[in-house]
Structures are given as C-alpha cells and as structure tokens.
Design a protein around this motif. Structure first.
Motif: not given
Length: 135
Positions: A51-77
């Motif tokens: 859920y917090t990765l989802y919030l981050l992705e909504r706050k700063a959308p984009g393809p330039g930085v991948e944030v990984r929080v293993a083992p539960w998720g990753a987003v590009k922002i």
C-alpha cells in the motif's frame, strides 16, 4: 506491474494503519526508532508495504527510479530515463528492507538516518527519496 491490486487497496490502508498504530505504541513504550519492528503478522507487513509503495507511485509517477522493498513489492517512480529494454532495470535503483521502508514512510526515521546506518542500497543519480517522505 502495480504494487497492489485495486481490490486490495482498502486492506492495504487498514494494514498501514495497523502498522502505524503498533509502531506508535512501541515508541510510547520507549522503543528505539531506528530498530522499530512491530510484531504483526507477515500478511499485515506485506500489505502495508504494498500500500505504501502504491502511495509513493501515485505521489511521484514515472519510469526513472525503481524502488524495491523485497520480498513484497517494487515500483517505478520519478521522471527520467526508462528501463533498458534488455534488462528492464532503470538506471536508478533503491532497495530497502520492509522495516526500513515502513519507518521512512511513516516519518519515524529520516532518509539520512537510514542511509548513514547502511540500511539503504541506492544506485544512480536519484538515490535520495527524502523529498517524497514521509508519505
């Protein structure tokens, strides 16, 4: 791929609230902020991270930085160069453990505290998310 399914967003919000409440109780009991780890079920942790990765992705959308929080998720922002088509990894990658990520997302610790303690692995020019945290 999204960090959380649309239908799971309410559950993620509840998990995030449970994590925050448990963390606050620990802090009131005198727990050290930099080692704070509420004793919650693994699925609660997983959903709070997603859920917090989802919030981050909504706050700063984009393809330039991948944030990984293993083992539960990753987003590009963030704006910037997209992934290399051969390896699908953007030029900037940040990796954190779940407890570090959730402390940062909640504002319990700061980016510089966690980075200085060696709990954040970051590669690339945009290796500092302090302007986006807490969520």
């Amino acid at each position: 791929m999204a960090a959380i399914r649309e239908r799971d967003i309410p559950a993620g919000e509840r998990a995030w609230q449970q994590w925050n409440d448990a963390a606050q109780r620990l802090r009131e009991d005198g727990a050290d902020s930099e080692s704070l780890m509420p004793a919650l079920p693994r699925p609660t942790w997983a959903m709070a991270v997603r859920y917090t990765l989802y919030l981050l992705e909504r706050k700063a959308p984009g393809p330039g930085v991948e944030v990984r929080v293993a083992p539960w998720g990753a987003v590009k922002i963030l704006d910037g160069p997209a992934s290399d088509p051969h390896n699908l990894t953007p030029p900037d990658v940040i990796e954190l453990d779940p407890e570090v990520w959730l402390r940062l997302a909640a504002g319990i610790t700061t980016w510089s505290q966690e980075k200085d303690a060696g709990r954040i692995t970051a590669v690339g020019e945009r290796d500092d998310l302090s302007d986006l945290l807490p969520l």
